[in-house]
Design a protein around this motif. Structure first.
Motif, PDB file in Angstrom:
ATOM      1  N   PRO A 263       0.802  -1.235   0.000  1.00 16.37           N
ATOM      2  CA  PRO A 263       0.000   0.000   0.000  1.00 16.37           C
ATOM      3  C   PRO A 263       0.832   1.282   0.000  1.00 16.37           C
ATOM      4  CG  PRO A 263       0.247  -0.776   2.237  1.00 16.37           C
ATOM      5  CD  PRO A 263       1.012  -1.749   1.379  1.00 16.37           C
ATOM      6  N   HIS A 264       2.166   1.174  -0.131  1.00 17.88           N
ATOM      7  CA  HIS A 264       3.020   2.360  -0.007  1.00 17.88           C
ATOM      8  C   HIS A 264       3.139   3.159  -1.308  1.00 17.88           C
ATOM      9  CE1 HIS A 264       3.851   0.375   3.666  1.00 17.88           C
ATOM     10  NE2 HIS A 264       4.752  -0.460   3.192  1.00 17.88           N
ATOM     11  N   ARG A 265       2.865   2.516  -2.434  1.00 17.94           N
ATOM     12  CA  ARG A 265       3.130   3.151  -3.726  1.00 17.94           C
ATOM     13  C   ARG A 265       2.379   4.465  -3.901  1.00 17.94           C
ATOM     14  NH1 ARG A 265       2.198  -0.915  -8.143  1.00 17.94           N
ATOM     15  NH2 ARG A 265       0.013  -0.646  -7.517  1.00 17.94           N
ATOM     16  N   ARG A 266       1.093   4.460  -3.587  1.00 18.18           N
ATOM     17  CA  ARG A 266       0.306   5.676  -3.782  1.00 18.18           C
ATOM     18  C   ARG A 266       0.830   6.813  -2.917  1.00 18.18           C
ATOM     19  NH1 ARG A 266      -6.278   6.363  -3.818  1.00 18.18           N
ATOM     20  NH2 ARG A 266      -6.333   8.574  -3.292  1.00 18.18           N
ATOM     21  N   ARG A 267       1.169   6.515  -1.685  1.00 11.08           N
ATOM     22  CA  ARG A 267       1.695   7.551  -0.793  1.00 11.08           C
ATOM     23  C   ARG A 267       3.031   8.076  -1.297  1.00 11.08           C
ATOM     24  NH1 ARG A 267       0.134   5.750   5.356  1.00 11.08           N
ATOM     25  NH2 ARG A 267      -2.034   5.215   4.916  1.00 11.08           N
ATOM     26  N   PHE A 268       3.858   7.183  -1.804  1.00 10.79           N
ATOM     27  CA  PHE A 268       5.152   7.618  -2.328  1.00 10.79           C
ATOM     28  C   PHE A 268       4.971   8.554  -3.526  1.00 10.79           C
ATOM     29  CE2 PHE A 268       8.661   6.970  -5.355  1.00 10.79           C
ATOM     30  CZ  PHE A 268       9.697   7.461  -4.582  1.00 10.79           C
ATOM     31  N   VAL A 269       4.061   8.211  -4.422  1.00 11.30           N
ATOM     32  CA  VAL A 269       3.827   9.054  -5.595  1.00 11.30           C
ATOM     33  C   VAL A 269       3.298  10.419  -5.174  1.00 11.30           C
ATOM     34  CG1 VAL A 269       2.429   9.314  -7.679  1.00 11.30           C
ATOM     35  CG2 VAL A 269       3.479   7.110  -7.161  1.00 11.30           C
ATOM     36  N   VAL A 270       2.382  10.445  -4.199  1.00 13.19           N
ATOM     37  CA  VAL A 270       1.825  11.712  -3.717  1.00 13.19           C
ATOM     38  C   VAL A 270       2.926  12.589  -3.124  1.00 13.19           C
ATOM     39  CG1 VAL A 270       0.348  12.740  -1.936  1.00 13.19           C
ATOM     40  CG2 VAL A 270      -0.520  10.875  -3.347  1.00 13.19           C
ATOM     41  N   VAL A 271       3.723  12.014  -2.230  1.00 11.20           N
ATOM     42  CA  VAL A 271       4.766  12.792  -1.561  1.00 11.20           C
ATOM     43  C   VAL A 271       5.834  13.245  -2.555  1.00 11.20           C
ATOM     44  CG1 VAL A 271       6.598  12.669   0.155  1.00 11.20           C
ATOM     45  CG2 VAL A 271       4.354  11.745   0.689  1.00 11.20           C
ATOM     46  N   ALA A 272       6.207  12.370  -3.491  1.00 11.57           N
ATOM     47  CA  ALA A 272       7.205  12.749  -4.484  1.00 11.57           C
ATOM     48  C   ALA A 272       6.698  13.908  -5.344  1.00 11.57           C
ATOM     49  CB  ALA A 272       7.544  11.543  -5.370  1.00 11.57           C
ATOM     50  N   ALA A 273       5.426  13.857  -5.749  1.00 11.61           N
ATOM     51  CA  ALA A 273       4.864  14.944  -6.553  1.00 11.61           C
ATOM     52  C   ALA A 273       4.846  16.248  -5.770  1.00 11.61           C
ATOM     53  CB  ALA A 273       3.454  14.577  -7.005  1.00 11.61           C
ATOM     54  N   MET A 274       4.553  16.168  -4.472  1.00 14.40           N
ATOM     55  CA  MET A 274       4.555  17.376  -3.637  1.00 14.40           C
ATOM     56  C   MET A 274       5.959  17.965  -3.530  1.00 14.40           C
ATOM     57  SD  MET A 274       1.970  15.976  -0.671  1.00 14.40           S
ATOM     58  CE  MET A 274       2.177  17.414   0.403  1.00 14.40           C
ATOM     59  N   TRP A 275       6.959  17.112  -3.342  1.00 11.58           N
ATOM     60  CA  TRP A 275       8.334  17.593  -3.247  1.00 11.58           C
ATOM     61  C   TRP A 275       8.800  18.203  -4.576  1.00 11.58           C
ATOM     62  CZ3 TRP A 275      11.404  18.950   0.465  1.00 11.58           C
ATOM     63  CH2 TRP A 275      11.312  18.361   1.728  1.00 11.58           C
ATOM     64  N   VAL A 276       8.496  17.537  -5.684  1.00 12.03           N
ATOM     65  CA  VAL A 276       8.965  18.005  -6.987  1.00 12.03           C
ATOM     66  C   VAL A 276       8.378  19.368  -7.319  1.00 12.03           C
ATOM     67  CG1 VAL A 276       8.790  17.582  -9.472  1.00 12.03           C
ATOM     68  CG2 VAL A 276       9.488  15.730  -7.944  1.00 12.03           C
ATOM     69  N   THR A 277       7.065  19.515  -7.181  1.00 15.43           N
ATOM     70  CA  THR A 277       6.438  20.799  -7.524  1.00 15.43           C
ATOM     71  C   THR A 277       6.849  21.898  -6.552  1.00 15.43           C
ATOM     72  OG1 THR A 277       4.451  20.151  -6.271  1.00 15.43           O
ATOM     73  CG2 THR A 277       4.456  19.707  -8.642  1.00 15.43           C
ATOM     74  N   GLY A 278       6.878  21.576  -5.258  1.00 14.38           N
ATOM     75  CA  GLY A 278       7.203  22.586  -4.257  1.00 14.38           C
ATOM     76  C   GLY A 278       8.629  23.070  -4.353  1.00 14.38           C
ATOM     77  N   LEU A 279       9.581  22.136  -4.485  1.00 12.02           N
ATOM     78  CA  LEU A 279      10.981  22.543  -4.522  1.00 12.02           C
ATOM     79  C   LEU A 279      11.340  23.204  -5.852  1.00 12.02           C
ATOM     80  CD1 LEU A 279      13.379  22.495  -2.606  1.00 12.02           C
ATOM     81  CD2 LEU A 279      14.190  20.450  -3.773  1.00 12.02           C
ATOM     82  N   PHE A 280      10.688  22.789  -6.943  1.00 10.30           N
ATOM     83  CA  PHE A 280      10.908  23.437  -8.229  1.00 10.30           C
ATOM     84  C   PHE A 280      10.567  24.920  -8.110  1.00 10.30           C
ATOM     85  CE2 PHE A 280      10.966  22.821 -12.977  1.00 10.30           C
ATOM     86  CZ  PHE A 280      10.759  24.152 -13.316  1.00 10.30           C
ATOM     87  N   ALA A 281       9.372  25.217  -7.590  1.00 13.21           N
ATOM     88  CA  ALA A 281       8.946  26.615  -7.471  1.00 13.21           C
ATOM     89  C   ALA A 281       9.856  27.388  -6.519  1.00 13.21           C
ATOM     90  CB  ALA A 281       7.500  26.682  -6.982  1.00 13.21           C
ATOM     91  N   TYR A 282      10.186  26.783  -5.388  1.00 16.14           N
ATOM     92  CA  TYR A 282      11.012  27.451  -4.384  1.00 16.14           C
ATOM     93  C   TYR A 282      12.406  27.757  -4.928  1.00 16.14           C
ATOM     94  CZ  TYR A 282      13.396  28.264   0.066  1.00 16.14           C
ATOM     95  OH  TYR A 282      14.134  28.808   1.074  1.00 16.14           O
ATOM     96  N   SER A 283      13.051  26.735  -5.517  1.00 18.03           N
ATOM     97  CA  SER A 283      14.418  26.916  -6.010  1.00 18.03           C
ATOM     98  C   SER A 283      14.464  27.899  -7.162  1.00 18.03           C
ATOM     99  CB  SER A 283      14.993  25.562  -6.444  1.00 18.03           C
ATOM    100  OG  SER A 283      15.075  24.672  -5.354  1.00 18.03           O
ATOM    101  N   ALA A 284      13.499  27.806  -8.075  1.00 14.08           N
ATOM    102  CA  ALA A 284      13.486  28.719  -9.218  1.00 14.08           C
ATOM    103  C   ALA A 284      13.324  30.161  -8.755  1.00 14.08           C
ATOM    104  CB  ALA A 284      12.370  28.334 -10.183  1.00 14.08           C
TER     105      ALA A 284
END
Length: 473
Positions: A263-284
Motif C-alpha cells: 500500500p506504499h506506492r500511492r503515498r510515495f507518488v503523492v509525496v514525491a509529486a509534492m516535493w517536486v512541484t514545491g521545490l521546483f517553485a522554491y528553487s526557481a
C-alpha cells in the motif's frame, strides 16, 4: 506485561509525553542539520560570480557545478534514507554529518573547477542525507499532537541558514579574494551540531522496535519518561515472551520494491509529486529572481541586496506556520498557503519597482518557508517505520533530479514568453502540491504514527473521523 513492548503501546507512551527539556534539546540538535542544508543550497549562488572571474569559468561550468551538486543531493537523499532504515537513524545521522563536513572542508582548499565539483558533490550528499534523517528522527520522537509544531520550530531555526549564507556572501565575497572559500566552508561549523546529536539524541525507539530490539527501545523510552517527569510502568518480568502475532520481529531487508508496491506506492507518488512541484517553485524563485530583475533593468547591486533582504524573511515564514500546522488538517492548510503563494507570485511577475519587489518578495519568501514544515512533516508521517526514511528521503531526492533540468525550462520560458510567464508557471507549481495532498493523500494531523502500519480506508471527504481518531483515513 508484554504490552509495554508492543508498537502501539510504546508509540502511545511517546505520544502522551508532555513537552520537556528533552524535546527542546532534540529540536535544537536536529535543527542544525536543516540549517546547514539551507546554507549548502544557497551559498554557491553568492560565490559563483567571483569564481567566474578568478578562474575564468564559463557559464557551462557554473551550470555543471550546480547540476552535479543536485546529483549529490539526490544520492544523499536516497542513500541516507536507505541507511537510516537499514542501520539506524542516529548512526546514519552522524556519518552524514561527517561526510558533509569533509565536503565543506574540501571546498575551502580546492584549486580548480574539477576539484570544486567533487567537493560540492560530497557536501551536498552529506547535507541532504542528514536533513532527511533529521526530519524522520524528530517525527518519530515527538508527541502526535505537537509533531507539526516542533517540526516547524526545527525548520524556523534551520532556515536561519538562508540569511546566513546570503549576508555572508554579500558582505564577505566582494571584499576579499578568498571570501568565497569562507562562504563555502561554513559547513565546518556543523561539527558543533554533530556533538549535540551525539550527546542529546538517542536512537529512535520506534526504529529499534521495528527491528525487534524491544529491550533497547523500552530502555530509551523509560529514560525519556524520567526526563519528562513521568513515572514509567514497571518493566516486564524476565522470561520468554509469549508467542503473540503483535510482537515485533526483526524485519527483512529494506528495499525499493516494498516502497513501490501497495500500500506504499500511492503515498510515495503523492509525496514525491509534492516535493517536486514545491521545490521546483522554491528553487526557481530564489535562484533566478536576481538575474531576471537585473535583466529587467534593476541595478545588479540592488538586485543582490533585495535578494539578501528577501532571504532574511525566510525564517519568519516558518514561525508563521507554528500556530497553523497542528490546528487544522495539514493538507488543507497547505492548499490554502499554496493559494496565497500563487496569488503573490502572479502579482510579483507584474511589478518592477524596487519597493514593490521587496514587499512582494518578502511575502513570497514567507509563504514558501511557511509551506516547508508542512511538506517535511507530512512526507515522514505517511510511511510506516520500516520504510519511513527511505520513502521520505527518496521522494525528496527526486525533486533534486528534477531541479537538474529545471533551470533550462525556466530559461526557455523566460526567453520564449517572458518575465511574467515564469512567475505564472511558478504560481501553478506552488498551488499543485496542496491540491495533490487534498485529492490523494491521507490525513495525518494528530494521528499516531503506528496507524501507518495497519490497514486503512480512504477518506474521500477529508473530514476528520473523531470516532476513529487513531486511524489514517
Amino acid at each position: 506485561m508484554a504490552g509495554t513492548r508492543e508498537p502501539v503501546a510504546l508509540g502511545d507512551r511517546l505520544d502522551r509525553l508532555p513537552l520537556s527539556s528533552f524535546h527542546r534539546r532534540l529540536v535544537l540538535a536536529l535543527a542544525g542539520m536543516i540549517l546547514f542544508e539551507w546554507v549548502e543550497l544557497n551559498a554557491f549562488a553568492f560565490v559563483a560570480p567571483t569564481l567566474r572571474k578568478q578562474w575564468d569559468m564559463p557559464l557551462s561550468t557554473v551550470a555543471l557545478v550546480i547540476g552535479v551538486s543536485q546529483l549529490g543531493a539526490f544520492t544523499g537523499g536516497v542513500l541516507g534514507g536507505y541507511l537510516a532504515d537499514r542501520m539506524g537513524r542516529r548512526r546514519t545521522m552522524l556519518i552524514s554529518v561527517a561526510v558533509y563536513c569533509v565536503g565543506s572542508g574540501l571546498c575551502v582548499v580546492v584549486q580548480n573547477p574539477g576539484q570544486l565539483i567533487a567537493a560540492r558533490f560530497t557536501a551536498h550528499l552529506g547535507a541532504q542525507a542528514m536533513a532527511v534523517v533529521a526530519i524522520v528522527m524528530l517525527t518519530e520522537f515527538v508527541p502526535a499532537a505537537a509533531r507539526g509544531r516542533l517540526q516547524t520550530w526545527k525548520v524556523a531555526i534551520g532556515a536561519l541558514g538562508i540569511p546566513i549564507a546570503a549576508w555572508t556572501g554579500y558582505f564577505v565575497v566582494p571584499h576579499w579574494t578568498w571570501g568565497w572559500r569562507l562562504v563555502l566552508g561554513l559547513g565546518l561549523l556543523g561539527v558543533g551540531f554533530a556533538w549535540l546529536v551525539h550527546r542529546w539524541v538517542p536512537e529512535s525507539p520506534r526504529w529499534l522496535l521495528s527491528r525487534g530490539e524491544a529491550d533497547r527501545a523500552e530502555e530509551i523510552v523509560r529514560a525519556i519518561e524520567q526526563t519528562c517527569g513521568i513515572k514509567a510502568a514497571q518493566p516486564p518480568n524476565p522470561g520468554p515472551a509469549p508467542q503473540d502475532t503483535d510482537t515485533p520481529r526483526p524485519t527483512a531487508r529494506v528495499g525499493f520494491a516494498e516502497l513501490l508496491a501497495p500500500p506504499h506506492r500511492r503515498r510515495f507518488v503523492v509525496v514525491a509529486a509534492m516535493w517536486v512541484t514545491g521545490l521546483f517553485a522554491y528553487s526557481a524563485f530564489n535562484t533566478w529572481t536576481p538575474t531576471f530583475l537585473s535583466e529587467s533593468g534593476l541595478d545588479l547591486d540592488n538586485a543582490l541586496l533585495l535578494s539578501a533582504a528577501v532571504a532574511t524573511a525566510a525564517p519568519l515564514g516558518a514561525v508563521l506556520a507554528v500556530p497553523l500546522i497542528d490546528r487544522w488538517d495539514r493538507r488543507r492548510t497547505q492548499l490554502a498557503l499554496g493559494g496565497l503563494l500563487a496569488a503573490t507570485l502572479l502579482v510579483f511577475g507584474l511589478v518592477r519597482t524596487p519597493i514593490a519587489v521587496l514587499v512582494l518578495g518578502c511575502v513570497a519568501s514567507l509563504l514558501f518557508q511557511a509551506s516547508v514544515p508542512f511538506l517535511q512533516v507530512y512526507s515522514a508521517e505517511v510511511f510506516p517505520t520500516r520504510v519511513r526514511a527511505l520513502g521520505s528521503g527518496t521522494a525528496n531526492a527526486l525533486s533534486r533530479i528534477v531541479n537538474f533540468a529545471a533551470p533550462m525550462l525556466v530559461a526557455a520560458v523566460y526567453s520564449g514568453i517572458g518575465y511574467t510567464a515564469v512567475f505564472a508557471m511558478l504560481a501553478v507549481l506552488a498551488l499543485a502540491g496542496g491540491c495533490i495532498a487534498v485529492l490523494y493523500g491521507p490525513r495525518t494531523t494528530g494521528v499516531s504514527l503506528e496507524t501507518t502500519e495497519a490497514p486503512h480506508h480512504t477518506d474521500t471527504t477529508g473530514a476528520p473521523d473523531r470516532s476513529k481518531e487513531n486511524v489514517l483515513p
